[in-house]
Every structure is written in C-alpha cells, then in structure tokens.
Design a protein around this motif. Structure first.
Motif: not given
Length: 537
Positions: A253-257
C-alpha cells in the motif's frame, strides 16, 4: 507456604504485573484456572483459541508486558498456533501456556497428545515443558524475560496436568529486569560522521518498544536535521504523524514516491526494524545505500543486504542519545518533498463505485477519531484505506498483523479496549477477515469492551481475487463469499449494529455507533470492483 504448581504460576504472573490473561478453558490446566479464581488478574474467556491468542498478541503490542494466553492441548494448541507465528514474525512479546497430557501418558498417542517442541520449536523463541513443579515460578519469570529481551517474540510453556497439582514449598521469584541497551559513544560518533556527509539520508522506524516520548524525540531530531522518516509496514504509530519529518510508510500500500525514495537515499538508518521482504518490495528496494541498523537483536533476524554499521540499542535509548549536531549538506528539496508527497498521498479522495465510498468514509473518520484512538485491523485489501489515510499521533495506537494473518482485528479491538479503558477503539475489517474471529464480539459484551468496527463487505476475498485477475484473468476461483447480515449479527450479541448503504449516511451512522456505549458494528456494502484507494502517486 505450600501451594500447587498451578497456583504458583498465577502468583508469578501477578508479581510480574500481568493484568489479564486470555483463555479458552481446558481440563488440562484446571489448577491454573483455579488459581485465577479470586486473583487480581482478569481471566478474559475468549470464544476460540485463535481469538485468545490474537488478544494476547495485541496486549503485547500495545503495552509494556507480554500478552498471555492459555489454551488446552492438541486442538486448542493448533488453533492458537496462528498467534505464535504472528508474534514470531512481528517480533511481539507473547506467552502461550498450553495444558498437556499427564507425564505418564506420553508416547502412547493419548487423547489430544502432540509434540509441543515439534509444533512450536521453529516459530517460538523458546519452548519449555514444566516437568518440575518446583520450577514453576522460575519458568514463568524466564519466559517473560525471554519474550521481552533482544528481539521480542513468543515463548510457549507446556503444562502437564498432573504436574500442575503437585504441592511445592517454593515461592514466587523477583522478576528479572530486562536490559535496555544504550548506544555506545563511539557508535554515535560514527553515525554522526555518516549523517554529516549524507546528502539524502532516510530513517525507517519500526518494531516494538516505542513510547510517546521516544517517538516524539526522534521525529523532532529528524525535523531539525532535515531527515525524512518512513515507517515500516504496520508500524505506523512509531512516530507522530503531525511531525513534518514523517513522510509515510513502506510495504504493501506504500506510495510509489516512497518506494523510489528508498532507492534514492544515500544513507538508510533503520531504527527498531530491518530491511525485510515487505519493506523492500521483495528484497528489491533500498539495497545500494550505506546502511545503519539500530536494533537490540544481535542477530538481525530478517535483515537483507548490506550492513555498514550495527548499533545494538533499544529504540528508546537511541532516540534520547542521538547526536545533537548532525546537519550535513542535504540535497535541495529532499526533506520538504518527502513530507509534501505524504500529505498528498494521505488526503482521502472519493473512490467511486456502488456502496459506501471508503475514501469518503476515511475523511469522516479523520474528523471523528480522537487523537489517541487505537486502530486495529487484520489482513486484506480493506486495510489499505486506514493505513493510508488515518493518522497516528499517539504511541501504542495500532494493533495489526505484520505477517498478514487474517482474523486479528476484532480480538485486537477487545484487548485494546480492556487495556486502555476510555480510549476510543476503531477496527476496520474485511468481510472475510471479520468472519474468522467476529464471534469475539461476545467476549467484548462479557467484559465491557467498547469499540466500533467497520465491516467492509464486497463479497469476495479481494486480495486473492486481485492476484487472480493479474495472473489468471477472467478465471475467478475460490474467492466468492456468501455473507450474513453483519448488523443483525452484532445485534444478536447484544451490541449495536447498523447497515449503511449510502456514502452520505456514513457520518451520522458513525456518530450513532459512537454514542451507543456498546461494541458497535457498521456494515458497509462496497463495490466488489474496488481493490484499493484511488491514487495519482
């Protein structure tokens, strides 16, 4: 004064400060149950051993002592195994007592006989069988010490039913103090040199033992020295989210950033956690940077890749001993962009589709949640929304399985409410996850626990369906569910239950649930096609 081994076990738990044990009773440990009669320890009787184990796991996660569960031999031990595996992979202190057959019956394939060492030996820090009644207090003290020391984890104690009733003269023992190692001055000086020359340093926090003070101190230090802080998977409550150093989380669920940020960093400092599978996207991210690991585990179990410096220290001791001046010439925008990306990523937005829009529901929760609210959930796509959108500004405010075990959310909510009476407790559950231990609402009713659970009902095992759609398109198999009326089910236990079919009705329904004074459930039908929050990051 003479007593039985079973009563001595209870006495040692009392002396250690244990306030609750979570049990499913069995005839194999009757003398321990008798010792709990009249004890100041609350015996919380769960409805299934997996629920009891998860309650103890949550207690160990949220408090300073191991959670304690007690179950019977064979089938009871099998049901409780999930909590031991979770405690092992999550590095959470847990004590599991298991009643066993009489000593003389061993090796005869007796009723409910099993090999406790073979079952639990690979997933517990220690497995011990109480064959010497006089050692009862010492064995319990050693188990608590072991569960809390170094890398925390589970300890399993077998209790032969005939040994428990042996009369002994031994008394309880003074509980051993767990050493909290502090970082050496030379280690801190070396770390300072690394921080001074780092252009793009990144701190990753996780594990157990964080307090309001230590989390706040580390975040404040990181802010002063322009070092972004990311949280390991489901360790989102390690540092306060209000800090401008907090930049979100890693793992599912982490951001791509943030995934890219892990790769771009030139110095990674892991505090309380290691570079494991989930954090690194399957051992692929953040492998090239100079790496410092601050961890009390001398073996760094689960760490992958380079280690340029290992500081053996407790997270609290480390947070209070950080070098006061470690500025360095940071790359322009490294710190500010990390925070800005997080704020954009964690701003709820509508998801669309039929049923209750979870993006909108999370926006309501952000307004309705107390600052010290405790959040619980199990495993599944439903957990992506609270992980991404809800804030943690208080330590010990998240109880969720880092190993992806389903069924933890409701038992954890029961334990959180009993451990912190008066604190708001909210659980977000998928329909599949809820049905694994939802019966523990009965336990909540019996012991006065209060929480609000949101049951996200999409009628499928969504995580597995998502994998099927990627690898076996248009061939769903084994992922459909037939669900009950969840609101009616909650009411049948004596709790508050309400079905919410429209997004615009959610806010008022949540307030009614909060005002009910009961374990409350909101049944939220959702579009089965919705897999995760909408994102542009």
């Amino acid at each position: 004064m003479s007593t039985t081994a079973g009563h001595l076990i209870v006495g040692q738990l009392e002396r250690a400060g244990i306030k609750r044990v979570y049990t499913v009773p069995g005839e194999s440990f009757l003398d321990v149950l008798d010792g709990l009669h009249g004890s100041p320890i609350t015996n919380v009787v769960a409805r299934q051993e997996g629920g009891a184990g998860f309650m103890a796991l949550a207690e160990g996660r949220l408090t300073e002592l191991p959670g304690v569960a007690m179950v019977t031999r064979g089938p009871g031990a099998a049901n409780a195994f999930i909590a031991v595996h979770t405690a092992h992979q999550d590095a959470t202190p847990l004590i599991l007592f298991i009643g066993l057959i009489p000593v003389a019956d061993r090796g005869r394939e007796s009723f409910q006989e099993f090999d406790i060492n073979a079952w639990f030996g690979s997933t517990a820090k220690k497995v011990v069988t109480l064959d010497d009644a006089a050692s009862a207090a010492r064995v319990v003290d050693d188990a608590i010490f072991t569960a809390l020391s170094g890398r925390p984890g589970p300890v399993v104690i077998g209790l032969p039913e005939d040994v428990l009733v042996h009369v002994v003269e031994d008394a309880t023992v003074e509980p051993r103090t767990v050493a909290r190692s502090t970082p050496a001055a030379a280690d801190l000086a070396t770390l300072k040199q690394k921080l001074d020359k780092a252009r793009k340093p990144l701190i990753v926090v996780g594990g157990e033992g964080w307090t309001q003070e230590s989390g706040g101190q580390l975040a404040a230090w990181a802010s002063r020295h322009s070092v972004p802080v990311l949280a390991d998977f489901r360790a989102y409550d390690a540092v306060p989210h209000r800090s401008d150093a907090y930049a979100g989380f890693l793992g599912y669920g982490r951001s791509d950033a943030n995934a890219q940020r892990l790769d771009d960093a030139d110095l990674l400092v892991f505090v309380g956690c290691v570079r494991g599978d989930v954090l690194s996207d399957g051992y692929k991210r953040g492998l090239n940077a100079e790496t410092v690991v601050v961890n009390a585990d001398a073996n760094l179990l689960g760490h992958f890749g380079r280690v340029d410096q290992h500081i053996v220290a407790d997270v609290t001791a480390f947070a209070t001993a950080l070098p006061t001046d470690a500025g360095g010439d940071r790359e322009a925008g490294w710190f500010a962009t990390a925070r800005a990306d997080h704020l954009a990523f964690s701003t709820p937005r509508p998801d669309g589709g039929i049923g209750v829009d979870l993006g909108v529901a999370m926006e309501v929760l952000k307004k309705e949640m107390d600052d010290d609210a405790v959040l619980t959930f199990g495993a599944g796509n439903h957990a992506l929304w609270p992980a991404r959108y809800l804030k943690h500004n208080s330590a010990n405010s998240l109880a969720a399985p880092r190993n992806g075990a389903m069924g933890m959310g409701i038992p954890a909510a029961v334990a959180a409410s009993l451990a912190f009476p008066g604190r708001q407790v909210i659980s977000v559950a998928g329909d599949g996850c809820f049905m694994m231990n939802g019966q523990e609402i009965a336990t909540a009713m019996g012991y006065g626990a209060q929480f609000i659970v949101l049951v996200v009902d999409n009628g499928i095992f969504a995580t597995i369906r998502e994998h099927q759609e990627a690898h076996y398109p248009d061939r769903p198999s084994g992922t459909h569910m037939t669900n009950p009326d969840f609101a009616a089910l909650a009411r049948s236990y004596g709790g508050y239950g309400e079905r919410v079919d429209r997004t615009e009705d959610f806010a008022a329904a949540f307030r009614r649930a909060a005002d009910s004074g009961l374990p409350a459930l909101l049944h939220l039908p959702q579009d089965p096609a919705t897999r995760s929050p909408k994102t542009s990051n």
